[in-house]
Scaffold this motif. Sequence first.
Motif, PDB file in Angstrom:
ATOM      1  N   ASN A 144     -38.582   7.782  32.495  1.00 16.88           N
ATOM      2  CA  ASN A 144     -37.301   7.863  31.777  1.00 16.88           C
ATOM      3  C   ASN A 144     -37.034   9.253  31.195  1.00 16.88           C
ATOM      4  O   ASN A 144     -36.699   9.384  30.028  1.00 16.88           O
ATOM      5  N   GLY A 145     -37.190  10.290  31.997  1.00 15.49           N
ATOM      6  CA  GLY A 145     -36.884  11.641  31.565  1.00 15.49           C
ATOM      7  C   GLY A 145     -38.004  12.342  30.824  1.00 15.49           C
ATOM      8  O   GLY A 145     -37.923  13.535  30.582  1.00 15.49           O
ATOM      9  N   LEU A 146     -39.046  11.626  30.440  1.00 16.17           N
ATOM     10  CA  LEU A 146     -40.196  12.243  29.777  1.00 16.17           C
ATOM     11  C   LEU A 146     -41.255  12.569  30.822  1.00 16.17           C
ATOM     12  O   LEU A 146     -41.483  11.794  31.741  1.00 16.17           O
ATOM     13  N   ASN A 147     -41.888  13.711  30.659  1.00 17.60           N
ATOM     14  CA  ASN A 147     -42.985  14.104  31.531  1.00 17.60           C
ATOM     15  C   ASN A 147     -44.298  13.917  30.789  1.00 17.60           C
ATOM     16  O   ASN A 147     -44.468  14.463  29.702  1.00 17.60           O
ATOM     17  N   PHE A 148     -45.206  13.158  31.351  1.00 17.28           N
ATOM     18  CA  PHE A 148     -46.567  13.052  30.847  1.00 17.28           C
ATOM     19  C   PHE A 148     -47.429  13.840  31.830  1.00 17.28           C
ATOM     20  O   PHE A 148     -47.737  13.367  32.902  1.00 17.28           O
ATOM     21  N   THR A 149     -47.767  15.049  31.438  1.00 20.39           N
ATOM     22  CA  THR A 149     -48.458  15.971  32.328  1.00 20.39           C
ATOM     23  C   THR A 149     -49.919  16.117  31.914  1.00 20.39           C
ATOM     24  O   THR A 149     -50.195  16.498  30.767  1.00 20.39           O
ATOM     25  N   PRO A 150     -50.864  15.807  32.821  1.00 19.00           N
ATOM     26  CA  PRO A 150     -52.281  15.974  32.467  1.00 19.00           C
ATOM     27  C   PRO A 150     -52.589  17.407  32.059  1.00 19.00           C
ATOM     28  O   PRO A 150     -52.081  18.363  32.646  1.00 19.00           O
ATOM     29  N   ILE A 203     -46.660  15.792  26.393  1.00 19.14           N
ATOM     30  CA  ILE A 203     -45.411  15.042  26.470  1.00 19.14           C
ATOM     31  C   ILE A 203     -44.311  16.092  26.443  1.00 19.14           C
ATOM     32  O   ILE A 203     -44.203  16.864  25.495  1.00 19.14           O
ATOM     33  N   ARG A 204     -43.521  16.098  27.520  1.00 20.08           N
ATOM     34  CA  ARG A 204     -42.484  17.123  27.639  1.00 20.08           C
ATOM     35  C   ARG A 204     -41.148  16.503  28.022  1.00 20.08           C
ATOM     36  O   ARG A 204     -41.119  15.481  28.694  1.00 20.08           O
ATOM     37  N   VAL A 205     -40.097  17.156  27.609  1.00 16.29           N
ATOM     38  CA  VAL A 205     -38.759  16.884  28.097  1.00 16.29           C
ATOM     39  C   VAL A 205     -38.383  18.127  28.871  1.00 16.29           C
ATOM     40  O   VAL A 205     -38.331  19.221  28.300  1.00 16.29           O
ATOM     41  N   GLU A 206     -38.182  17.954  30.166  1.00 11.84           N
ATOM     42  CA  GLU A 206     -38.041  19.081  31.076  1.00 11.84           C
ATOM     43  C   GLU A 206     -39.275  19.959  30.896  1.00 11.84           C
ATOM     44  O   GLU A 206     -40.377  19.484  31.079  1.00 11.84           O
ATOM     45  N   GLU A 207     -39.141  21.194  30.494  1.00  8.81           N
ATOM     46  CA  GLU A 207     -40.311  22.060  30.313  1.00  8.81           C
ATOM     47  C   GLU A 207     -40.728  22.200  28.853  1.00  8.81           C
ATOM     48  O   GLU A 207     -41.706  22.868  28.544  1.00  8.81           O
ATOM     49  N   LYS A 208     -40.003  21.564  27.943  1.00 10.96           N
ATOM     50  CA  LYS A 208     -40.263  21.713  26.508  1.00 10.96           C
ATOM     51  C   LYS A 208     -41.358  20.746  26.059  1.00 10.96           C
ATOM     52  O   LYS A 208     -41.221  19.539  26.191  1.00 10.96           O
TER      53      LYS A 208
END
Length: 177
Positions: A11-17, A75-80
């Motif tokens: 849903n628009g959130l990025n969970f990046t390892p 936890i990011r929104v786009e690159e933030k």
Amino acid sequence: MMKSDSQLIINGLNFTPVVMEDEIKKVAAAATKIWHEHFTAILSSEQIDYMVDKFQSEKAITNQIETSSYRYYMIRVEEKLIGYFAIKEEEPEKSLFLSKLYLYKEYRGYGIASKAFEFMTDLCRQKGYHKIWLTVNRYNENTIKVYEKKGFIKVRTQVADIGNGFVMDDYIMEKTI
């Protein structure tokens, strides 16, 4: 360091390892800011500085990832970068330990933690785990309310000496999956 895994988008959130040195630096910097904006009402600045250095510095995060099987996620929104969490799978106990879940102040209250819990719950179901558990400062009332709203219950208290004259005075909370 290992290559970074692909990111998961919910849903628009990025969970990046978090696996690369620059990612660890970003999380450590976020930890310093988030801890100082969140915990000043319940901990002294000396204890916050000590705990960030001991548990959330670049060195501590690197050690947790490399030697203790912790997995950190930005936890990011786009690159933030807006926050992070850390988990540890516990195979014999069939459980997931939620070690950390922190968001910058301006991103709290928008359901972002709920999305992180969805991610963790899905992981538990895939692995056949029966619970998620965590520790939370007993005086961190708003956070305790969030956990309770998500189905966590207090199972016991724990006071742990962390050195330098400081203790962690926590509830252990669990959620059955």
